[in-house]
Design an enzyme around this catalytic site. Structure first.
Site, PDB file in Angstrom:
ATOM      1  N   GLU A  24       0.815  -1.219   0.000  1.00 28.81           N
ATOM      2  CA  GLU A  24       0.000   0.000   0.000  1.00 28.81           C
ATOM      3  C   GLU A  24       0.849   1.272   0.000  1.00 28.81           C
ATOM      4  OE1 GLU A  24      -2.916  -0.364   3.141  1.00 28.81           O
ATOM      5  OE2 GLU A  24      -4.080  -1.800   1.959  1.00 28.81           O
ATOM      6  N   GLU A  81     -10.680  -4.928   8.616  1.00 29.05           N
ATOM      7  CA  GLU A  81      -9.614  -3.928   8.705  1.00 29.05           C
ATOM      8  C   GLU A  81      -8.526  -4.195   7.675  1.00 29.05           C
ATOM      9  OE1 GLU A  81      -7.294  -0.722   9.797  1.00 29.05           O
ATOM     10  OE2 GLU A  81      -9.380  -1.129  10.251  1.00 29.05           O
ATOM     11  N   TYR A  84      -4.878  -9.643   3.443  1.00 31.73           N
ATOM     12  CA  TYR A  84      -3.637  -9.726   2.690  1.00 31.73           C
ATOM     13  C   TYR A  84      -3.420 -11.164   2.252  1.00 31.73           C
ATOM     14  CZ  TYR A  84       1.315  -9.711   1.543  1.00 31.73           C
ATOM     15  OH  TYR A  84       2.505  -9.865   0.892  1.00 31.73           O
ATOM     16  N   VAL A  85      -3.001 -11.300   1.000  1.00 25.55           N
ATOM     17  CA  VAL A  85      -2.633 -12.596   0.431  1.00 25.55           C
ATOM     18  C   VAL A  85      -1.222 -12.444  -0.126  1.00 25.55           C
ATOM     19  CG1 VAL A  85      -3.185 -14.313  -1.335  1.00 25.55           C
ATOM     20  CG2 VAL A  85      -5.028 -13.166  -0.096  1.00 25.55           C
ATOM     21  N   GLY A  91      -4.512 -14.741  -6.982  1.00 27.39           N
ATOM     22  CA  GLY A  91      -5.124 -15.304  -8.180  1.00 27.39           C
ATOM     23  C   GLY A  91      -5.498 -16.766  -8.033  1.00 27.39           C
ATOM     24  N   GLY A  93      -7.646 -17.839  -5.467  1.00 31.69           N
ATOM     25  CA  GLY A  93      -8.878 -17.951  -4.702  1.00 31.69           C
ATOM     26  C   GLY A  93      -8.741 -17.757  -3.211  1.00 31.69           C
ATOM     27  N   ASN A 122      -6.401   0.736  -6.165  1.00 30.28           N
ATOM     28  CA  ASN A 122      -6.280  -0.726  -6.197  1.00 30.28           C
ATOM     29  C   ASN A 122      -7.383  -1.326  -7.077  1.00 30.28           C
ATOM     30  OD1 ASN A 122      -5.778  -3.420  -5.729  1.00 30.28           O
ATOM     31  ND2 ASN A 122      -5.583  -3.193  -3.507  1.00 30.28           N
ATOM     32  N   TYR A 129     -14.130  -7.029  -5.712  1.00 30.77           N
ATOM     33  CA  TYR A 129     -15.221  -6.643  -4.815  1.00 30.77           C
ATOM     34  C   TYR A 129     -16.527  -6.423  -5.586  1.00 30.77           C
ATOM     35  CZ  TYR A 129     -11.320  -5.876  -1.599  1.00 30.77           C
ATOM     36  OH  TYR A 129     -10.202  -6.024  -0.829  1.00 30.77           O
ATOM     37  N   GLU A 138     -20.271   5.753  -2.570  1.00 32.34           N
ATOM     38  CA  GLU A 138     -19.812   6.941  -3.286  1.00 32.34           C
ATOM     39  C   GLU A 138     -20.082   8.248  -2.552  1.00 32.34           C
ATOM     40  OE1 GLU A 138     -17.938   6.545  -5.907  1.00 32.34           O
ATOM     41  OE2 GLU A 138     -18.293   4.382  -6.024  1.00 32.34           O
TER      42      GLU A 138
END
Length: 158
Positions: A24, A81, A84-85, A91, A93, A122, A129, A138
């Site tokens: 990030e 919160e 993370y992968v 990719g 799953g 991102n 999502y 929005e």
């Protein structure tokens, strides 16, 4: 497999937090230590919970979440919160499995909603999502007071 984190996972969780911060673009922003994470997740009054995604090779990712509350719904919600992968597991799953796990937990706990924030740059995450049915809020922006501004506000009396 997704399982609740245990105190033995603290070092892995902190490593994932640091890797997420680097992703990030804020690698020096992490103030958490193993001790503060242990207290927050497993202390006398836990502030959050964590789950670990893993396979035979070891941990692949994690999610940290806590309950918030909606006065309009009159029920609590589940707030994600951090998710993370690891780069090698992306990719495959893992992130979707973590989201499904937390959604099921929210439903089982009677939560009115499951929500999180995402950085506007991102695009890959936002696309995921949208595919799972998440809707961007929005008309809402996140507001934050921290550091010296938080101390000034607290001291202003009011």
């Amino acid at each position: 497999m997704i399982r609740p984190a245990s105190p033995a996972d603290i070092a892995v969780i902190l490593r994932f937090v640091r890797e997420l911060a680097a992703f990030e673009r804020e690698p020096d922003a992490v103030e958490a230590t193993e001790a503060t994470l242990h207290e927050a997740l497993f202390g006398a009054q836990p502030a959050a919970e964590a789950v670990i995604a893993e396979d035979d090779t070891g941990p692949l990712g994690f999610a940290v979440f806590f309950h918030n509350f909606s006065t309009w719904a009159g029920r609590r919600g589940l707030y994600l919160e951090d998710l993370y992968v690891t780069p090698d597991a992306r990719g495959k799953g893992v992130g979707g499995a973590l989201l499904r796990h937390l959604a099921a937990l929210a439903v089982a706990r009677g939560c009115a909603r499951f929500e999180w924030s995402v950085l506007d740059w991102n695009a890959d995450a936002i696309a995921v999502y949208r595919r799972i049915g998440a809707v961007g809020m929005e008309d809402w922006t996140i507001q934050r007071v921290s550091g010296d501004a938080l101390k000034r506000l607290a001291a202003s009396g009011g």
